[in-house]
Design an enzyme around this catalytic site. Structure first.
Site, PDB file in Angstrom:
ATOM      1  NE  ARG A 368      -3.982  -2.329   2.220  1.00  0.00           N
ATOM      2  CZ  ARG A 368      -3.490  -3.716   2.921  1.00  0.00           C
ATOM      3  NH1 ARG A 368      -2.652  -3.645   3.417  1.00  0.00           N
ATOM      4  NH2 ARG A 368      -4.377  -4.525   2.664  1.00  0.00           N
ATOM      5  CB  VAL A 369       4.293   2.250   0.759  1.00  0.00           C
ATOM      6  CG1 VAL A 369       5.327   3.253   0.540  1.00  0.00           C
ATOM      7  CG2 VAL A 369       3.793   2.124   2.229  1.00  0.00           C
TER       8      VAL A 369
END
Length: 536
Positions: A368-369
Site C-alpha cells: 500500500r506504499v
C-alpha cells in the site's frame, strides 16, 4: 425524623483531601504469597499496590509480570523457570514495569526476551533500559513513507516495494520460504547501515542457529540483534519476545537511525497469548483466542513508523511473518494481520514446488506504499513489469484450454515466461537495486525475447557483469535518481547492442507449441495443464 442534608461539595472536598494523602509505600509488608502455580502462571494473594505489567520477584530471582488485577488475587506470568515456584512461595514487588536493556552493546548478540545473553560471549553492559510495552508514536511525530528499504529480491523490490517505516506482512504455508525471505532482507541492509532485529518466536533452536550462522557468514551479525524465545521456552517468554525486540529496535529509531525488525512468526505468538489467557481464565472468543487478540498485534505493529525530522527522523520497518494452513489466508489471525499491515507478500506452496522461488504470488501480493518508496528508474521498469505479468497470467490460464493461439497471444506468453524466469532468485543471492533495474529493463524491453529460457539466468549474469566493466556509470546514475528515459535509456540500449554482439546463446529459442505454460496464479488446473502439455 428530621431530614439529613448532604452537601455534595463538602463530600467531594473530603474525598479529594483523602486521595491526596493516600500513598502506598514499598516495604516489608508489600509482599504476596502464591496461591497456585503451574504452566508458567502464578495466582498470588496480596500485593495491594501492585501495578499492571509490574515486575515481581519469586524465590531464586525468577521474574514475573503482573497481567491480571483481581479483587482478591493477582495473576502473574512467570518469565523463566517456574518449576521451583510452589504454593506459599513469597512474591515481592519491584515497583517497576517490565523493562529490557537496549543500546549498541546488544548488536551482534543473541539474547532472550529479558536481554540475557544466550551466545556465550559474556555479559551485556547495556547503557539503559526501556519499557517493553510502549505507546506507538502519535500522528504528529510521523511523516509519509517515501524511502525504499531494499530487500535484494527482484520480485519484492519491483512489485511490492517496501518503504522505511512500513509494515509488510509475509504470509504463506510452512516451508514456502518465509524465513528465507526475511533473512535475505537482513542480508541486504549492511551497505545501507540499517540496524536489524530478528525475533524468533516458538522456533526450533536449530532454525535459529542456522539464521545466526548466515548472519556470521555474510558479515551482518554485528549490525543485528537476535531475540530468541524458542519452542522449548515458556508461553510467557514467547508472548513477550516481540515486544522486547521492538523496544530494542526503537532505541535506534529514536536516535534518528533506520531499523528493521522481523517477527518470526506472529501465528505462534498468538497461540502463546491464547494459552496464557486461558490459564488466566480470561473469556475465550473465536477459535478460543481472547477478545483482545486484534489489539495485541495492532499495538505491536503500530510502533513501526517513519518519524518526521521534528520527531527524530528515524524509521522502524516491521516485517511480521504469519503461517497459513493449506493456503487459507482468510483464517482468523492472518486476516487480522492483513488488515493491520500496509500490504502483504503471499508465498504460495504450489509455486514453491514448481521451482518459482521466491514463490511470491504476484496477484495476491500488494504494497500500500508502492511506487512512493521506489527509485524513479525502478518505478518505470516495475510499471511495465506489472502490466506484462498481468497479461501473461490472463492468457496463460486460457492457453491451457486451447492450442489455437494468435501471434499476439504467443508473444505475450513468450515475454511472460522470460519475466517469470528473470524473477527467480536463489536463496541468499540478494542483488543491489541498481542491478535489479538493469536486469528487469533488459527483459521488459524485449532484449531477451530471442533467447531460450535456459539461457536467461546466464544472460542476466553476463549482462550485469558487462555493465560493471564497460558502463559502470549506469548504476551510479540509477542510484542518483535518474529515470530510465532520454539519455539513460539511450545509454542502456547502446550497451545492450554491444552486449548482444558478444553474448553466445546455447541454442535457438523454444517454440510456443513445444513448451508447457505454467501460469503464476491460483486458478491453474494441473491436470488440464498436464493434458495440454502431453497434447503439445
Amino acid at each position: 425524623m428530621p431530614s439529613i442534608r448532604i452537601d455534595p461539595e463538602v463530600v467531594a472536598s473530603v474525598l479529594e483531601a483523602n486521595a491526596r494523602k493516600f500513598a502506598v509505600t514499598l516495604g516489608p509488608d508489600e509482599i504476596g504469597r502464591v496461591i497456585e502455580a503451574g504452566d508458567g502462571i502464578a495466582r498470588v494473594d496480596g500485593l495491594p499496590g501492585v501495578m499492571a505489567e509490574e515486575m515481581v520477584l519469586f524465590p531464586g530471582d525468577i521474574h514475573g509480570m503482573v497481567m491480571n488485577l483481581g479483587r482478591d488475587e493477582v495473576g502473574v506470568v512467570v518469565l523463566g523457570d517456574y518449576s521451583g515456584i510452589e504454593q506459599g512461595s513469597v512474591v515481592r514487588r519491584t515497583g517497576e514495569v517490565f523493562r529490557v536493556p537496549v543500546g549498541a552493546p546488544l548488536l551482534g548478540r543473541v539474547v532472550n526476551p529479558l536481554g540475557e545473553p544466550l551466545d556465550g560471549r559474556g555479559p551485556i553492559n547495556a547503557p539503559e533500559t526501556r519499557r517493553a510495552e510502549a505507546d506507538a508514536p502519535d500522528i504528529a511525530r510521523r511523516t509519509p513513507v517515501n524511502r525504499p528499504l531494499v530487500t535484494g529480491l527482484k520480485c519484492v523490490d519491483a512489485m511490492t516495494a517496501i518503504g522505511r517505516g512500513q509494515r509488510e506482512l509475509i504470509i504463506g504455508d510452512r516451508q514456502t520460504g518465509k524465513t528465507t525471505m526475511a533473512v535475505d532482507a537482513i542480508l541486504s541492509q549492511m551497505p545501507a547501515d540499517v540496524r536489524c532485529v530478528y525475533v524468533a518466536i516458538g522456533q526450533k533452536m536449530s532454525t535459529v542457529s542456522r539464521v545466526v550462522e548466515l548472519l556470521d557468514e555474510y558479515k551482518v551479525r554485528e549490525n543485528s540483534i537476535v531475540v530468541v524465545a524458542a519452542a522449548g521456552d515458556s508461553a510467557p517468554l514467547q508472548y513477550m519476545a516481540p515486544f522486547c525486540g521492538c523496544a530494542m529496535a526503537e532505541y535506534f529509531r529514536d536516535r534518528g537511525e533506520d531499523a528493521l525488525i522481523i517477527y518470526d512468526d506472529l501465528s505462534k505468538h498468538a497461540v502463546a497469548y491464547r494459552e496464557i489467557s486461558l490459564l488466566l481464565r480470561r473469556p475465550p472468543g473465536r477459535e478460543a483466542f481472547p477478545g483482545d487478540i486484534f489489539y495485541l498485534h495492532s499495538r505491536l505493529l503500530e510502533r513501526a513508523a517513519c518519524l518526521s525530522e521534528e520527531g527524530g527522523g528515524g524509521t522502524l520497518t516491521a516485517l511480521p511473518i504469519v503461517e497459513t494452513k493449506q493456503g487459507d489466508y482468510s483464517a482468523y489471525i492472518p486476516t487480522n494481520l492483513i488488515s493491520i499491515t500496509d500490504g502483504q507478500i503471499y508465498l504460495e506452496d504450489g509455486l514453491f514446488h514448481q521451482g518459482f522461488r521466491p514463490a511470491m504470488n504476484v496477484g495476491l501480493s500488494v504494497s500500500r506504499v508502492g511506487g512512493r518508496a521506489q527509485l524513479p528508474a525502478m518505478k518505470r521498469v516495475a510499471g511495465r513489469l506489472r502490466i506484462d505479468l498481468a497479461q501473461y497470467r490472463e492468457v496463460a490460464s486460457f492457453s491451457q484450454l486451447t492450442s489455437d493461439l494468435d501471434a499476439a497471444t504467443l508473444r505475450q506468453l513468450h515475454r511472460g515466461e522470460r519475466l517469470t524466469e528473470i524473477l527467480k532468485q536463489d536463496r541468499h543471492a540478494t542483488m543491489p537495486i541498481e542491478r535489479q533495474v538493469c536486469a528487469l529493463w533488459a527483459v521488459t524491453s524485449g532484449h531477451m525475447d530471442h533467447l531460450p529460457l535456459e539461457d536467461i539466468p546466464r544472460a542476466q549474469n553476463e549482462w550485469l557483469a558487462f555493465l560493471d566493466t564497460a558502463h559502470a556509470s549506469v548504476g551510479r546514475r540509477i542510484l542518483a535518481g535518474e529515470e530510465i528515459a532520454g539519455a539513460l535509456e539511450a545509454d542502456l540500449a547502446a550497451a545492450m547492442a554491444q552486449f548482444r554482439n558478444v553474448f553466445v546463446s546455447t541454442g535457438r529459442p523454444e517454440t510456443m507449441s513445444a513448451r508447457r505454460v505454467v501460469p503464476m496464479a491460483d486458478d491453474r488446473d494441473e491436470h488440464v495443464a498436464a493434458a495440454v502439455g502431453r497434447a503439445g
